[in-house]
Design a protein around this motif. Structure first.
Motif, PDB file in Angstrom:
ATOM      1  N   ARG A 111       0.901  -1.079   0.103  1.00  0.00           N
ATOM      2  CA  ARG A 111      -0.003   0.135  -0.029  1.00  0.00           C
ATOM      3  C   ARG A 111       0.913   1.116   0.128  1.00  0.00           C
ATOM      4  NH1 ARG A 111      -4.595  -1.307   4.520  1.00  0.00           N
ATOM      5  NH2 ARG A 111      -4.963  -3.549   3.887  1.00  0.00           N
ATOM      6  N   GLU A 113       1.451   4.259   1.272  1.00  0.00           N
ATOM      7  CA  GLU A 113       1.084   5.032   2.475  1.00  0.00           C
ATOM      8  C   GLU A 113       2.199   5.861   3.025  1.00  0.00           C
ATOM      9  OE1 GLU A 113      -1.758   3.571   5.141  1.00  0.00           O
ATOM     10  OE2 GLU A 113      -1.221   1.596   4.834  1.00  0.00           O
ATOM     11  N   GLY A 118       5.160   1.271  12.416  1.00  0.00           N
ATOM     12  CA  GLY A 118       3.887   0.064  12.038  1.00  0.00           C
ATOM     13  C   GLY A 118       3.213   0.377  10.759  1.00  0.00           C
ATOM     14  N   ARG A 119       3.846   1.351  10.098  1.00  0.00           N
ATOM     15  CA  ARG A 119       3.067   1.594   8.694  1.00  0.00           C
ATOM     16  C   ARG A 119       4.009   1.992   7.377  1.00  0.00           C
ATOM     17  NH1 ARG A 119      -1.951   2.695   7.642  1.00  0.00           N
ATOM     18  NH2 ARG A 119      -2.476   3.367  10.149  1.00  0.00           N
ATOM     19  N   TYR A 120       4.112   0.660   6.699  1.00  0.00           N
ATOM     20  CA  TYR A 120       5.062   0.489   5.587  1.00  0.00           C
ATOM     21  C   TYR A 120       4.337   0.373   4.191  1.00  0.00           C
ATOM     22  CZ  TYR A 120       7.342  -0.749  10.011  1.00  0.00           C
ATOM     23  OH  TYR A 120       7.736  -0.521  11.275  1.00  0.00           O
ATOM     24  N   PHE A 123       4.384  -4.512   3.755  1.00  0.00           N
ATOM     25  CA  PHE A 123       4.232  -5.168   5.010  1.00  0.00           C
ATOM     26  C   PHE A 123       3.451  -6.639   4.825  1.00  0.00           C
ATOM     27  CE2 PHE A 123      -0.577  -4.790   5.122  1.00  0.00           C
ATOM     28  CZ  PHE A 123      -0.793  -3.712   4.285  1.00  0.00           C
ATOM     29  N   GLN A 125       0.898  -9.663   6.390  1.00  0.00           N
ATOM     30  CA  GLN A 125      -0.403  -9.869   6.969  1.00  0.00           C
ATOM     31  C   GLN A 125      -0.558 -11.594   7.135  1.00  0.00           C
ATOM     32  OE1 GLN A 125      -3.818  -8.314   4.822  1.00  0.00           O
ATOM     33  NE2 GLN A 125      -3.716  -6.351   5.948  1.00  0.00           N
ATOM     34  N   ARG A 256     -14.736  -0.264   9.253  1.00  0.00           N
ATOM     35  CA  ARG A 256     -13.142  -0.691   8.700  1.00  0.00           C
ATOM     36  C   ARG A 256     -13.210   0.033   7.446  1.00  0.00           C
ATOM     37  NH1 ARG A 256     -10.836  -4.527   9.193  1.00  0.00           N
ATOM     38  NH2 ARG A 256      -9.455  -2.935   9.509  1.00  0.00           N
ATOM     39  N   VAL A 278      -3.628  -0.458  14.499  1.00  0.00           N
ATOM     40  CA  VAL A 278      -4.448  -1.802  15.066  1.00  0.00           C
ATOM     41  C   VAL A 278      -3.543  -2.832  14.541  1.00  0.00           C
ATOM     42  CG1 VAL A 278      -6.903  -0.578  15.349  1.00  0.00           C
ATOM     43  CG2 VAL A 278      -6.194  -1.835  13.215  1.00  0.00           C
ATOM     44  N   ILE A 279      -3.593  -3.901  15.356  1.00  0.00           N
ATOM     45  CA  ILE A 279      -2.882  -5.117  15.106  1.00  0.00           C
ATOM     46  C   ILE A 279      -3.450  -5.795  14.064  1.00  0.00           C
ATOM     47  CG2 ILE A 279      -2.106  -7.127  16.208  1.00  0.00           C
ATOM     48  CD1 ILE A 279      -0.311  -5.298  17.313  1.00  0.00           C
ATOM     49  N   CYS A 280      -4.791  -5.905  14.137  1.00  0.00           N
ATOM     50  CA  CYS A 280      -5.752  -6.823  13.328  1.00  0.00           C
ATOM     51  C   CYS A 280      -6.929  -6.325  13.113  1.00  0.00           C
ATOM     52  CB  CYS A 280      -5.618  -8.223  14.125  1.00  0.00           C
ATOM     53  SG  CYS A 280      -6.875  -9.262  13.512  1.00  0.00           S
ATOM     54  N   GLY A 281      -7.627  -6.655  12.157  1.00  0.00           N
ATOM     55  CA  GLY A 281      -8.828  -6.199  11.456  1.00  0.00           C
ATOM     56  C   GLY A 281      -9.530  -7.334  10.707  1.00  0.00           C
ATOM     57  N   ALA A 303      -7.320 -10.144   9.244  1.00  0.00           N
ATOM     58  CA  ALA A 303      -5.920 -10.250   8.867  1.00  0.00           C
ATOM     59  C   ALA A 303      -5.123  -9.244   9.846  1.00  0.00           C
ATOM     60  CB  ALA A 303      -5.789  -9.335   7.700  1.00  0.00           C
ATOM     61  N   GLY A 305      -1.751  -7.615  11.232  1.00  0.00           N
ATOM     62  CA  GLY A 305      -0.591  -6.914  10.527  1.00  0.00           C
ATOM     63  C   GLY A 305       0.683  -7.705  11.230  1.00  0.00           C
ATOM     64  N   ARG A 308       3.388  -5.058  12.707  1.00  0.00           N
ATOM     65  CA  ARG A 308       2.890  -4.691  13.926  1.00  0.00           C
ATOM     66  C   ARG A 308       3.098  -5.478  15.127  1.00  0.00           C
ATOM     67  NH1 ARG A 308      -2.000  -0.670  11.876  1.00  0.00           N
ATOM     68  NH2 ARG A 308      -0.739   0.322  10.232  1.00  0.00           N
TER      69      ARG A 308
END
Ligand code: ATP
Ligand code: MG
Length: 421
Positions: A111, A113, A118-120, A123, A125, A256, A278-281, A303, A305, A308
């Protein structure tokens, strides 16, 4: 020097051991719940994500790595896994197999971003999906599997939050109501929310801007306007989780970032990373497969992350993974090279991790290197020892050493490592 692409990472040893152990644990626990691994391509037709994740979402509108291939096809590096699972389910006729179909996957996602902790842009999943079960018991199962996995890693402080998004029809109604309630304050919403107003109004609910949060806090929660069926569904999920003592918290504003979710949606929050990372969604997506032209196959999944997750792994888990003992094999002189190679192979087959000296160091330099490698023991193969059919095993923890017949070296080393524990 050529540098890595912005937003990508090199994951170096020994950290890779953490990743491997996390993935092995996922395969073991999710496999235990009956979820078998599926491996999808990293490249998919762009249309797959436009039609599933949704045109107005952040992912599709601004985060996808999309390009045209040499034949003019629009391809996208997958930004998430569920759409690919759904495509593969339809394309491979997985609906013909005994239902429900339980699948797991793990691997890189892409993505575009803004980079931060924690944001790459690349990444990983880890996810599971159960397809072909509309019953709330399926939602309960995936959350139980998730909780079991996280507990197995040693987490005891993660929080599972859950909400009821209702069905797509409910959502239409909810959005109309939300807009009516927010209209008097429309001008006070942030620039992003101005854009969301038309494109994806639901996302106004999880805007992080303080004023938007205040305004949203005054509005009617989505769960209050959903159908009786949807209400009953999510209440049953909550009761099912309570019955097995898995704590979940209602988050009335949780939505979401993907269009396909309905009814149950949930996230896992780590106190260390905070609510915005967040770790998971996850959630339910009963229309996804039919929207893609497949049969009416309901589904639910999540999923995690992995980046994270690894970032906040409990110390107990790391200690266990890094508690790996290494044995160094030190040949001295050319004649010792072949016996050292043979011995290393025997040790490896006995389950020992070996580093063999292959750079021509002297014994003294070899022992110094053993110290740097934090080796537990060194097996020294000198020319005179070899002539006598023996080797020296040095216990580097205690500084003791003994001379052992070559045939007994493996069993002695294995025993020594056990004693050192
Ligand atoms: P966020 O709100 O943090 O952007 P998201 O809603 O976009 O997350 P999902 O699409 O639900 O995330 O993906 C599931 C999980 O994947 C997230 O909970 C997160 O742990 C992880 N994840 C998502 N985007 C990234 C990223 N750019 N870098 C690292 N992990 C990510
Ligand atoms: Mg996101």
């Amino acid at each position: 020097m050529i540098r890595k692409v912005k937003g990508t990472r090199d994951i170096l040893p020994p950290e890779t051991q953490l990743w491997n152990e996390v993935e092995c644990t996922a395969l073991r626990i999710f496999g235990g719940f009956g979820y078998s691994e599926i491996r999808m391509p990293l490249l998919e037709p762009t249309e797959l994500f436009v039609r599933t994740v949704g045109e107005g979402t952040d992912i599709v509108s601004k985060e996808m790595y999309t390009f045209t291939d040499r034949k003019g096809r629009s391809l996208t590096l997958r930004p998430e896994g569920t759409a690919g699972v759904a495509r593969a389910f339809i394309e491979n006729g997985l609906g013909q197999r005994p239902q429900p179909m339980r699948l797991s996957y793990h691997g890189p996602m892409f993505r575009y971003e803004r980079m931060q902790r924690g944001r790459y842009r690349q990444f990983s999943q880890i996810g599971i999906e159960i397809l072909g079960a509309a019953n709330p018991a399926a939602d309960v199962e995936v959350i139980v599997a998730l909780h079991t996995f996280l507990a197995e890693l040693g987490f005891d402080d993660l929080i599972i939050v859950l909400n009821n998004l209702g069905d797509p029809e409910d959502r239409e109604r909810f959005i109309t109501g939300l807009k009516t309630e927010l209209t008097p304050h429309r001008g006070e919403l942030c620039g992003d929310c101005q854009r969301r107003w038309d494109e994806n109004p639901l996302r106004i609910l999880d805007c992080k801007v303080p004023r938007c949060r205040e305004l949203v806090a005054e509005t009617t929660p989505v769960a209050d306007v959903v159908s009786e069926d949807a209400r009953h569904h999510v209440a049953t999920v909550e009761a099912g989780l309570e019955a097995v003592s898995i704590p979940v918290r209602r988050a009335p504003r949780l939505v979401r970032g993907l269009d396909y979710y309905l009814r149950t949606v949930f996230e896992v929050i780590s106190p260390e990373l905070g609510e915005d990372t967040v770790i998971c969604g996850g959630g339910r997506y009963d229309r996804l497969i039919s929207d893609l032209g497949g049969a009416a196959v309901p589904g639910v999944g999540f999923a995690i992350g992995e980046d994270r997750l690894v970032d906040v792994l409990p110390q107990s888990f790391k200690d266990r993974v890094f508690d790996q003992r290494v044995v160094v094999v030190l040949p001295v002189g050319d004649a010792a090279t072949a016996p050292a190679t043979a011995l290393a192979r025997e040790l490896v087959l006995a389950g020992v991790t070996v580093h063999t000296e292959v750079t021509g160091r002297s014994l003294k330099a070899g022992l110094k290197w053993s110290g740097k490698m934090a080796a537990s023991a060194a097996v020294i193969l000198g020319e005179s020892e070899l002539a006598d059919g023996v080797a020296v095993i040095r216990d580097l923890d205690r500084g003791e050493q003994e001379t052992v017949a070559l045939v007994d070296v493996v069993s002695h080393v294995v025993e020594l490592l056990q004693i050192q524990r």
